[in-house]
Design a protein around this motif. Structure first.
Motif, PDB file in Angstrom:
ATOM      1  N   VAL A  95     -58.211 -22.345 -49.537  1.00 31.07           N
ATOM      2  CA  VAL A  95     -58.046 -21.815 -48.095  1.00 31.07           C
ATOM      3  C   VAL A  95     -59.050 -20.427 -48.242  1.00 31.07           C
ATOM      4  CG1 VAL A  95     -56.698 -20.391 -46.459  1.00 31.07           C
ATOM      5  CG2 VAL A  95     -55.895 -22.617 -47.816  1.00 31.07           C
ATOM      6  N   GLY A  96     -58.894 -19.674 -49.011  1.00 33.75           N
ATOM      7  CA  GLY A  96     -59.788 -18.428 -49.124  1.00 33.75           C
ATOM      8  C   GLY A  96     -61.316 -18.847 -49.073  1.00 33.75           C
ATOM      9  N   GLN A  97     -61.699 -19.583 -49.885  1.00 30.00           N
ATOM     10  CA  GLN A  97     -63.225 -20.171 -49.978  1.00 30.00           C
ATOM     11  C   GLN A  97     -63.608 -20.583 -48.730  1.00 30.00           C
ATOM     12  OE1 GLN A  97     -64.054 -18.442 -52.344  1.00 30.00           O
ATOM     13  NE2 GLN A  97     -65.705 -19.998 -53.279  1.00 30.00           N
ATOM     14  N   HIS A  98     -62.987 -21.302 -47.860  1.00 31.70           N
ATOM     15  CA  HIS A  98     -63.280 -21.808 -46.333  1.00 31.70           C
ATOM     16  C   HIS A  98     -63.390 -20.418 -45.627  1.00 31.70           C
ATOM     17  CE1 HIS A  98     -63.194 -25.985 -46.592  1.00 31.70           C
ATOM     18  NE2 HIS A  98     -62.280 -25.952 -47.475  1.00 31.70           N
ATOM     19  N   GLY A  99     -62.632 -19.477 -45.552  1.00 29.64           N
ATOM     20  CA  GLY A  99     -62.567 -18.263 -44.807  1.00 29.64           C
ATOM     21  C   GLY A  99     -63.835 -17.249 -45.475  1.00 29.64           C
ATOM     22  N   ILE A 100     -63.840 -17.378 -46.514  1.00 28.61           N
ATOM     23  CA  ILE A 100     -65.303 -16.519 -47.063  1.00 28.61           C
ATOM     24  C   ILE A 100     -66.492 -17.345 -46.571  1.00 28.61           C
ATOM     25  CG2 ILE A 100     -66.624 -15.900 -48.937  1.00 28.61           C
ATOM     26  CD1 ILE A 100     -63.882 -15.319 -50.411  1.00 28.61           C
ATOM     27  N   ALA A 101     -66.570 -18.699 -46.660  1.00 25.48           N
ATOM     28  CA  ALA A 101     -67.728 -19.416 -46.418  1.00 25.48           C
ATOM     29  C   ALA A 101     -67.961 -19.273 -44.806  1.00 25.48           C
ATOM     30  CB  ALA A 101     -67.620 -20.892 -46.654  1.00 25.48           C
ATOM     31  N   GLN A 102     -67.112 -19.209 -44.011  1.00 23.42           N
ATOM     32  CA  GLN A 102     -67.151 -18.927 -42.644  1.00 23.42           C
ATOM     33  C   GLN A 102     -67.708 -17.590 -42.277  1.00 23.42           C
ATOM     34  OE1 GLN A 102     -63.234 -19.847 -40.832  1.00 23.42           O
ATOM     35  NE2 GLN A 102     -64.112 -21.647 -39.941  1.00 23.42           N
ATOM     36  N   ARG A 103     -67.308 -16.436 -43.085  1.00 29.21           N
ATOM     37  CA  ARG A 103     -67.480 -15.282 -42.673  1.00 29.21           C
ATOM     38  C   ARG A 103     -69.037 -15.076 -43.146  1.00 29.21           C
ATOM     39  NH1 ARG A 103     -64.574  -9.789 -44.732  1.00 29.21           N
ATOM     40  NH2 ARG A 103     -66.190  -8.447 -43.628  1.00 29.21           N
ATOM     41  N   LEU A 104     -69.658 -15.666 -44.010  1.00 30.48           N
ATOM     42  CA  LEU A 104     -71.174 -15.432 -44.529  1.00 30.48           C
ATOM     43  C   LEU A 104     -71.926 -16.690 -43.526  1.00 30.48           C
ATOM     44  CD1 LEU A 104     -70.393 -15.126 -48.314  1.00 30.48           C
ATOM     45  CD2 LEU A 104     -71.209 -13.571 -46.671  1.00 30.48           C
ATOM     46  N   GLY A 105     -71.364 -17.397 -42.866  1.00 29.31           N
ATOM     47  CA  GLY A 105     -72.030 -18.563 -42.298  1.00 29.31           C
ATOM     48  C   GLY A 105     -72.336 -19.717 -42.926  1.00 29.31           C
ATOM     49  N   LEU A 106     -71.793 -19.936 -43.888  1.00 34.58           N
ATOM     50  CA  LEU A 106     -71.863 -21.188 -44.749  1.00 34.58           C
ATOM     51  C   LEU A 106     -70.853 -22.242 -44.587  1.00 34.58           C
ATOM     52  CD1 LEU A 106     -73.265 -18.953 -47.786  1.00 34.58           C
ATOM     53  CD2 LEU A 106     -74.649 -20.200 -46.271  1.00 34.58           C
ATOM     54  N   ASN A 107     -71.020 -23.244 -45.248  1.00 34.75           N
ATOM     55  CA  ASN A 107     -70.036 -24.151 -45.572  1.00 34.75           C
ATOM     56  C   ASN A 107     -69.462 -24.024 -47.093  1.00 34.75           C
ATOM     57  OD1 ASN A 107     -71.533 -26.120 -47.439  1.00 34.75           O
ATOM     58  ND2 ASN A 107     -72.493 -26.729 -45.551  1.00 34.75           N
ATOM     59  N   VAL A 108     -68.349 -24.576 -47.277  1.00 35.51           N
ATOM     60  CA  VAL A 108     -67.990 -24.396 -48.641  1.00 35.51           C
ATOM     61  C   VAL A 108     -68.786 -24.898 -49.891  1.00 35.51           C
ATOM     62  CG1 VAL A 108     -65.953 -24.948 -50.313  1.00 35.51           C
ATOM     63  CG2 VAL A 108     -65.374 -24.287 -48.033  1.00 35.51           C
ATOM     64  N   THR A 109     -69.623 -26.049 -49.765  1.00 39.26           N
ATOM     65  CA  THR A 109     -70.391 -26.420 -50.736  1.00 39.26           C
ATOM     66  C   THR A 109     -71.507 -25.419 -50.948  1.00 39.26           C
ATOM     67  OG1 THR A 109     -69.712 -28.775 -50.357  1.00 39.26           O
ATOM     68  CG2 THR A 109     -72.062 -28.304 -51.147  1.00 39.26           C
ATOM     69  N   ASP A 110     -72.131 -25.118 -49.794  1.00 34.17           N
ATOM     70  CA  ASP A 110     -73.170 -24.131 -49.822  1.00 34.17           C
ATOM     71  C   ASP A 110     -72.991 -22.904 -50.580  1.00 34.17           C
ATOM     72  OD1 ASP A 110     -74.562 -26.043 -48.431  1.00 34.17           O
ATOM     73  OD2 ASP A 110     -74.810 -24.754 -46.675  1.00 34.17           O
ATOM     74  N   LEU A 111     -71.694 -22.386 -50.139  1.00 37.18           N
ATOM     75  CA  LEU A 111     -71.031 -20.797 -51.077  1.00 37.18           C
ATOM     76  C   LEU A 111     -70.692 -21.118 -52.467  1.00 37.18           C
ATOM     77  CD1 LEU A 111     -69.930 -18.435 -50.652  1.00 37.18           C
ATOM     78  CD2 LEU A 111     -67.679 -19.373 -50.161  1.00 37.18           C
ATOM     79  N   THR A 112     -70.481 -22.696 -52.713  1.00 37.30           N
ATOM     80  CA  THR A 112     -70.041 -22.691 -54.183  1.00 37.30           C
ATOM     81  C   THR A 112     -71.836 -22.681 -54.984  1.00 37.30           C
ATOM     82  OG1 THR A 112     -68.317 -24.127 -53.661  1.00 37.30           O
ATOM     83  CG2 THR A 112     -69.336 -24.513 -55.689  1.00 37.30           C
ATOM     84  N   CYS A 113     -72.534 -23.292 -54.234  1.00 34.28           N
ATOM     85  CA  CYS A 113     -73.981 -23.310 -54.708  1.00 34.28           C
ATOM     86  C   CYS A 113     -74.424 -21.947 -54.804  1.00 34.28           C
ATOM     87  CB  CYS A 113     -74.762 -24.440 -53.908  1.00 34.28           C
ATOM     88  SG  CYS A 113     -74.366 -26.044 -54.197  1.00 34.28           S
ATOM     89  N   LEU A 114     -74.296 -21.179 -53.782  1.00 38.81           N
ATOM     90  CA  LEU A 114     -74.724 -19.808 -53.768  1.00 38.81           C
ATOM     91  C   LEU A 114     -74.178 -19.285 -54.834  1.00 38.81           C
ATOM     92  CD1 LEU A 114     -76.289 -17.570 -52.877  1.00 38.81           C
ATOM     93  CD2 LEU A 114     -74.288 -17.076 -51.068  1.00 38.81           C
ATOM     94  N   GLY A 115     -72.859 -19.212 -55.060  1.00 40.67           N
ATOM     95  CA  GLY A 115     -72.235 -18.647 -56.380  1.00 40.67           C
ATOM     96  C   GLY A 115     -72.862 -18.990 -57.718  1.00 40.67           C
ATOM     97  N   HIS A 116     -73.228 -20.302 -57.825  1.00 40.85           N
ATOM     98  CA  HIS A 116     -73.961 -20.801 -59.069  1.00 40.85           C
ATOM     99  C   HIS A 116     -75.434 -19.955 -59.082  1.00 40.85           C
ATOM    100  CE1 HIS A 116     -71.138 -23.512 -60.506  1.00 40.85           C
ATOM    101  NE2 HIS A 116     -70.979 -24.447 -59.388  1.00 40.85           N
ATOM    102  N   VAL A 117     -76.165 -19.991 -57.945  1.00 41.88           N
ATOM    103  CA  VAL A 117     -77.259 -19.400 -58.019  1.00 41.88           C
ATOM    104  C   VAL A 117     -77.308 -17.973 -58.484  1.00 41.88           C
ATOM    105  CG1 VAL A 117     -79.268 -18.710 -56.369  1.00 41.88           C
ATOM    106  CG2 VAL A 117     -78.412 -20.955 -56.499  1.00 41.88           C
ATOM    107  N   LEU A 118     -76.184 -17.159 -57.793  1.00 45.45           N
ATOM    108  CA  LEU A 118     -75.921 -15.504 -57.903  1.00 45.45           C
ATOM    109  C   LEU A 118     -75.653 -15.393 -59.356  1.00 45.45           C
ATOM    110  CD1 LEU A 118     -74.111 -14.716 -54.709  1.00 45.45           C
ATOM    111  CD2 LEU A 118     -76.588 -14.109 -55.298  1.00 45.45           C
ATOM    112  N   GLY A 119     -74.929 -16.288 -59.985  1.00 44.71           N
ATOM    113  CA  GLY A 119     -74.251 -16.178 -61.353  1.00 44.71           C
ATOM    114  C   GLY A 119     -75.368 -16.222 -62.337  1.00 44.71           C
TER     115      GLY A 119
END
Length: 163
Positions: free
Chosen positions: A27-51
């Motif tokens: 649920v939190g990931q969905h909220g964070i993704a929305q806040r950043l203007g992304l979907n959850v898959t894109d947020l997950t990929c961004l996390g891998h890119v940043l890491g």
């Protein structure tokens, strides 16, 4: 440093607590993704890119696809969206011009830190409540549980896998 007394817990209770944490995290990931203007898959990929970039070795598109369990076509779409949103860019691999590396934009690091920063600070305080040996056990458990999850997902996705 001596550890604090901890309440007794069975494996069943720990699994229940883990299930609640995972559900809340989804649920939190969905909220964070929305806040950043992304979907959850894109947020997950961004996390891998940043890491990966934080470890000094940006990912290739193929590596990102493997980490996120996506096809190369799906990763292309993710990267297109991350670029349009100003979170990442493709750069030629300096050692192999046929490949590209995915590099986060500086603004992406700042935007995600604004959202995740307070939460990670609170988690750091929580970890500080544990001894180094206890943190080592937690780290070991998380790493091994992640590997079990990866194996189970591979089984579920294989032809004839568990349904």
């Amino acid at each position: 440093m001596e550890g604090k007394a901890r309440p007794e817990a069975s494996a069943e209770q720990a699994l229940g607590a883990m299930d609640r944490l995972i559900a809340l995290s989804l649920v939190g990931q969905h909220g964070i993704a929305q806040r950043l203007g992304l979907n959850v898959t894109d947020l997950t990929c961004l996390g891998h890119v940043l890491g990966a970039a934080g470890n000094g070795r940006p990912l290739t598109a193929g590596e990102l696809a493997a980490l996120a369990d996506l096809t190369s076509g799906a990763v292309t779409g993710v990267l297109d969206r991350l670029e349009r949103a100003g979170y990442a860019r493709r750069e030629p691999d300096p050692t192999d011009r046929r490949r590209v590396r995915i590099v986060p934009e500086d603004a992406a690091v700042e935007r995600t830190a604004e959202v995740y920063g307070p939460f990670y600070e609170a988690l750091s305080e929580l970890f500080a409540d544990y001894t180094p040996d206890e943190v080592a056990v937690l780290n070991d458990w998380f790493a091994r549980a992640a590997e079990l999850m990866r194996e189970r997902l591979d089984e579920l996705r294989s032809p004839g896998g568990s349904r």
